[in-house]
Design a protein around this motif. Sequence first.
Motif, PDB file in Angstrom:
ATOM      1  N   GLU A 144      -3.336  -8.885  24.045  1.00 57.50           N
ATOM      2  CA  GLU A 144      -2.686  -7.654  23.595  1.00 57.50           C
ATOM      3  C   GLU A 144      -1.180  -7.643  23.845  1.00 57.50           C
ATOM      4  OE1 GLU A 144      -4.578  -4.037  24.821  1.00 57.50           O
ATOM      5  OE2 GLU A 144      -6.562  -4.933  24.776  1.00 57.50           O
ATOM      6  N   ASN A 145      -0.704  -8.512  24.707  1.00 61.48           N
ATOM      7  CA  ASN A 145       0.720  -8.495  25.037  1.00 61.48           C
ATOM      8  C   ASN A 145       1.573  -9.258  24.031  1.00 61.48           C
ATOM      9  OD1 ASN A 145       0.307  -7.019  27.430  1.00 61.48           O
ATOM     10  ND2 ASN A 145      -0.314  -8.895  28.503  1.00 61.48           N
ATOM     11  N   LYS A 146       0.928 -10.031  23.169  1.00 60.25           N
ATOM     12  CA  LYS A 146       1.678 -10.827  22.196  1.00 60.25           C
ATOM     13  C   LYS A 146       2.175  -9.946  21.058  1.00 60.25           C
ATOM     14  CE  LYS A 146       1.321 -14.764  19.041  1.00 60.25           C
ATOM     15  NZ  LYS A 146       2.592 -15.373  19.464  1.00 60.25           N
ATOM     16  N   LEU A 147       3.410 -10.182  20.660  1.00 59.33           N
ATOM     17  CA  LEU A 147       3.983  -9.482  19.509  1.00 59.33           C
ATOM     18  C   LEU A 147       3.980 -10.418  18.307  1.00 59.33           C
ATOM     19  CD1 LEU A 147       6.985  -7.580  21.120  1.00 59.33           C
ATOM     20  CD2 LEU A 147       4.838  -6.631  20.279  1.00 59.33           C
ATOM     21  N   HIS A 148       3.550  -9.908  17.174  1.00 54.28           N
ATOM     22  CA  HIS A 148       3.478 -10.679  15.942  1.00 54.28           C
ATOM     23  C   HIS A 148       4.582 -10.223  15.001  1.00 54.28           C
ATOM     24  CE1 HIS A 148      -0.688 -11.891  17.087  1.00 54.28           C
ATOM     25  NE2 HIS A 148      -0.666 -10.699  17.648  1.00 54.28           N
ATOM     26  N   GLN A 149       5.187 -11.164  14.306  1.00 56.82           N
ATOM     27  CA  GLN A 149       6.258 -10.839  13.370  1.00 56.82           C
ATOM     28  C   GLN A 149       5.694 -10.647  11.956  1.00 56.82           C
ATOM     29  OE1 GLN A 149       9.406 -10.320  14.232  1.00 56.82           O
ATOM     30  NE2 GLN A 149       9.143 -10.881  16.380  1.00 56.82           N
ATOM     31  N   PHE A 150       6.063  -9.560  11.309  1.00 52.86           N
ATOM     32  CA  PHE A 150       5.629  -9.259   9.951  1.00 52.86           C
ATOM     33  C   PHE A 150       6.832  -9.057   9.040  1.00 52.86           C
ATOM     34  CE2 PHE A 150       1.644  -8.927  11.853  1.00 52.86           C
ATOM     35  CZ  PHE A 150       0.645  -8.482  10.999  1.00 52.86           C
ATOM     36  N   LEU A 151       6.704  -9.498   7.790  1.00 57.13           N
ATOM     37  CA  LEU A 151       7.723  -9.234   6.770  1.00 57.13           C
ATOM     38  C   LEU A 151       7.518  -7.852   6.183  1.00 57.13           C
ATOM     39  CD1 LEU A 151       7.814 -12.470   4.549  1.00 57.13           C
ATOM     40  CD2 LEU A 151       9.582 -11.701   6.129  1.00 57.13           C
ATOM     41  N   LEU A 152       8.595  -7.118   5.979  1.00 58.59           N
ATOM     42  CA  LEU A 152       8.554  -5.841   5.277  1.00 58.59           C
ATOM     43  C   LEU A 152       8.963  -6.072   3.829  1.00 58.59           C
ATOM     44  CD1 LEU A 152      10.283  -3.395   7.789  1.00 58.59           C
ATOM     45  CD2 LEU A 152       7.904  -3.303   7.045  1.00 58.59           C
ATOM     46  N   LEU A 153       8.126  -5.641   2.899  1.00 55.83           N
ATOM     47  CA  LEU A 153       8.376  -5.852   1.479  1.00 55.83           C
ATOM     48  C   LEU A 153       8.114  -4.572   0.695  1.00 55.83           C
ATOM     49  CD1 LEU A 153       6.466  -9.256   1.116  1.00 55.83           C
ATOM     50  CD2 LEU A 153       8.965  -8.969   1.187  1.00 55.83           C
ATOM     51  N   GLU A 154       8.748  -4.473  -0.442  1.00 54.42           N
ATOM     52  CA  GLU A 154       8.544  -3.340  -1.336  1.00 54.42           C
ATOM     53  C   GLU A 154       7.085  -3.237  -1.776  1.00 54.42           C
ATOM     54  OE1 GLU A 154       9.882  -2.107  -5.918  1.00 54.42           O
ATOM     55  OE2 GLU A 154      10.551  -3.988  -5.003  1.00 54.42           O
ATOM     56  N   ASN A 155       6.549  -2.031  -1.754  1.00 55.34           N
ATOM     57  CA  ASN A 155       5.235  -1.766  -2.323  1.00 55.34           C
ATOM     58  C   ASN A 155       5.411  -1.589  -3.832  1.00 55.34           C
ATOM     59  OD1 ASN A 155       2.778  -0.825  -3.189  1.00 55.34           O
ATOM     60  ND2 ASN A 155       2.755   1.003  -1.887  1.00 55.34           N
ATOM     61  N   VAL A 156       5.117  -2.623  -4.600  1.00 55.39           N
ATOM     62  CA  VAL A 156       5.454  -2.620  -6.026  1.00 55.39           C
ATOM     63  C   VAL A 156       4.501  -1.774  -6.859  1.00 55.39           C
ATOM     64  CG1 VAL A 156       6.601  -4.854  -5.920  1.00 55.39           C
ATOM     65  CG2 VAL A 156       4.147  -4.761  -6.432  1.00 55.39           C
ATOM     66  N   VAL A 157       3.434  -1.234  -6.261  1.00 54.57           N
ATOM     67  CA  VAL A 157       2.521  -0.381  -7.029  1.00 54.57           C
ATOM     68  C   VAL A 157       2.616   1.082  -6.619  1.00 54.57           C
ATOM     69  CG1 VAL A 157       0.928  -2.311  -7.332  1.00 54.57           C
ATOM     70  CG2 VAL A 157       0.501  -0.650  -5.507  1.00 54.57           C
ATOM     71  N   SER A 158       3.566   1.429  -5.765  1.00 53.43           N
ATOM     72  CA  SER A 158       3.627   2.790  -5.227  1.00 53.43           C
ATOM     73  C   SER A 158       3.921   3.843  -6.293  1.00 53.43           C
ATOM     74  CB  SER A 158       4.687   2.876  -4.117  1.00 53.43           C
ATOM     75  OG  SER A 158       5.977   2.588  -4.624  1.00 53.43           O
ATOM     76  N   LYS A 159       4.541   3.440  -7.400  1.00 58.87           N
ATOM     77  CA  LYS A 159       4.907   4.421  -8.427  1.00 58.87           C
ATOM     78  C   LYS A 159       3.786   4.691  -9.420  1.00 58.87           C
ATOM     79  CE  LYS A 159       7.167   0.748 -11.110  1.00 58.87           C
ATOM     80  NZ  LYS A 159       8.454   0.241 -11.609  1.00 58.87           N
ATOM     81  N   TYR A 160       2.660   4.006  -9.262  1.00 61.03           N
ATOM     82  CA  TYR A 160       1.561   4.159 -10.217  1.00 61.03           C
ATOM     83  C   TYR A 160       0.462   5.057  -9.658  1.00 61.03           C
ATOM     84  CZ  TYR A 160       3.840   0.162 -12.376  1.00 61.03           C
ATOM     85  OH  TYR A 160       4.765  -0.670 -12.954  1.00 61.03           O
ATOM     86  N   ASN A 161      -0.053   5.949 -10.500  1.00 56.51           N
ATOM     87  CA  ASN A 161      -1.137   6.836 -10.086  1.00 56.51           C
ATOM     88  C   ASN A 161      -2.452   6.084  -9.951  1.00 56.51           C
ATOM     89  OD1 ASN A 161       0.388   9.285 -10.024  1.00 56.51           O
ATOM     90  ND2 ASN A 161       0.367   9.301 -12.260  1.00 56.51           N
ATOM     91  N   TYR A 162      -2.758   5.244 -10.929  1.00 53.29           N
ATOM     92  CA  TYR A 162      -3.976   4.429 -10.923  1.00 53.29           C
ATOM     93  C   TYR A 162      -3.574   2.984 -11.214  1.00 53.29           C
ATOM     94  CZ  TYR A 162      -6.424   8.878 -11.122  1.00 53.29           C
ATOM     95  OH  TYR A 162      -6.889  10.146 -10.848  1.00 53.29           O
ATOM     96  N   PRO A 163      -3.079   2.269 -10.195  1.00 48.99           N
ATOM     97  CA  PRO A 163      -2.526   0.935 -10.428  1.00 48.99           C
ATOM     98  C   PRO A 163      -3.558  -0.088 -10.879  1.00 48.99           C
ATOM     99  CG  PRO A 163      -2.619   1.410  -8.079  1.00 48.99           C
ATOM    100  CD  PRO A 163      -2.980   2.681  -8.777  1.00 48.99           C
ATOM    101  N   CYS A 164      -3.378  -0.572 -12.096  1.00 43.70           N
ATOM    102  CA  CYS A 164      -4.192  -1.677 -12.611  1.00 43.70           C
ATOM    103  C   CYS A 164      -3.418  -2.955 -12.316  1.00 43.70           C
ATOM    104  CB  CYS A 164      -4.424  -1.514 -14.110  1.00 43.70           C
ATOM    105  SG  CYS A 164      -5.325  -0.003 -14.530  1.00 43.70           S
ATOM    106  N   ILE A 165      -4.066  -3.896 -11.622  1.00 44.39           N
ATOM    107  CA  ILE A 165      -3.356  -5.061 -11.094  1.00 44.39           C
ATOM    108  C   ILE A 165      -4.117  -6.329 -11.445  1.00 44.39           C
ATOM    109  CG2 ILE A 165      -2.383  -6.138  -9.024  1.00 44.39           C
ATOM    110  CD1 ILE A 165      -2.754  -3.328  -7.662  1.00 44.39           C
ATOM    111  N   LEU A 166      -3.393  -7.304 -11.989  1.00 50.77           N
ATOM    112  CA  LEU A 166      -3.944  -8.631 -12.241  1.00 50.77           C
ATOM    113  C   LEU A 166      -3.163  -9.622 -11.385  1.00 50.77           C
ATOM    114  CD1 LEU A 166      -5.936 -10.297 -13.990  1.00 50.77           C
ATOM    115  CD2 LEU A 166      -4.056 -10.650 -15.598  1.00 50.77           C
ATOM    116  N   ASP A 167      -3.864 -10.328 -10.501  1.00 55.98           N
ATOM    117  CA  ASP A 167      -3.256 -11.323  -9.618  1.00 55.98           C
ATOM    118  C   ASP A 167      -3.569 -12.695 -10.186  1.00 55.98           C
ATOM    119  OD1 ASP A 167      -2.828 -13.237  -7.526  1.00 55.98           O
ATOM    120  OD2 ASP A 167      -2.982 -11.650  -6.025  1.00 55.98           O
TER     121      ASP A 167
END
Length: 413
Positions: A194-217
């Motif tokens: 529990e004492n270890k700190l993990h590094q995470f990248l912060l990135l834009e949520n590219v689907v936040s502007k959509y009401n019902y996001p349809c996504i193809l990966d």
Amino acid sequence: MVGQSPLDPGESRTAVLLEPFVHQVGGHVSMMKYDEHTVCKPLVSQELSFYESLPLAMRQFTPQYKGIVSVHLKKDSLGNLTLIASPSLQTESCGRLDNAIGDSSVTIWHKRKWAAGTGTGSEHTLVKWSHTQLTKTFKESCPGKMLLRTDLQYRTDSLLEDANRNQPERNSYNPWGLHCHRQHLNRMSSKHNENKLHQFLLLENVVSKYNYPCILDLKMGTRQHGDDASEEKKARQIKKCEQSTSASLGVRICGMQVYQADTGHFLCKDKYYGRKLSPEGFRQTLRQFLCNGNHLRTDLLEPIILRLKALLSVIRKQSSYRFYSSSLLIIYDGQEHKENTAPLDNHLHFPRTNCTTSHSTNHARVDVRMIDFAHTTFKGSKCNHTTYDGPDHGYIFGLENLIKILQNISEGK
């Protein structure tokens, strides 16, 4: 959520509870929600190097890079985990990363718990499923792919209560993202204290502007293994490409969710479904991604094709870049504008695979974004890798075929 932007200098830094990102449709690394417009993922130095050196022409086709947070893992006596993120005070790419944050940086702690254990009796159950084809609830143990099916539906009803037992106005949950989240929490819990700190990248949520996001990966390119892959992993990735549309088309489906207006559900496909598709199956699934259960969204075709052509032009000019194992997201809103919606009464009984066609002169809002750059290499990268000449022809091959298939769909072929 109480708190301030992690990027506002001079303002007090706050710790934020990370929540599962519920619109993750592909990949194997758990994406987490930092705030409404920001997601985060475990930091990989090679991906950080890419974002720090991102060519200007590519920025419109990638999520905005917002910085780095340190993530603290905490487990309670019941085995439930809390992931809390705090802004890092300094970072060094492709080398030692800052692994310390001062006590003064933590001003707010969010105490809501998310289930992480494998027990069936936890009162902190993450979510209750209401789609019909998933046979186990998420609170049960998650034995990898056994939890999932390749053809799932889930409701857009509110499935998750907040700390005050209030239900959000609109939430919907893709089983693949929650599967990745559970596995990620279990890995963190078993491997690190529990004492270890993990590094995470912060990135834009590219689907936040959509009401019902349809996504193809879409997994792009004819090669998926990075330069650092072991011989075993290299052989495994080559086999996956040879046995899927990666070899024949330079692109394969890695995940999908598409809103079905006739049922109020999202239809989901996972990466195991995508690996099995023939080139014709790929074309049919691409068409299905553009079908809302009532009609084919032909209003989406031209803007998607134009955006893909613009990306193709940019990729052709990026000498030395190799986007191994990266994905391409195609995104649109499943909620149509009234002028684009055909009368429902005429189409309710059509099966999804035989959607009728609805034409519109108005372009729907769409987006195309490249993601996942943990194995991307380029000349001048701070990380050790092979240096290549010219553009990524495997990626270009996939884009050209994708555009061609969409053009055929647009022409009714």
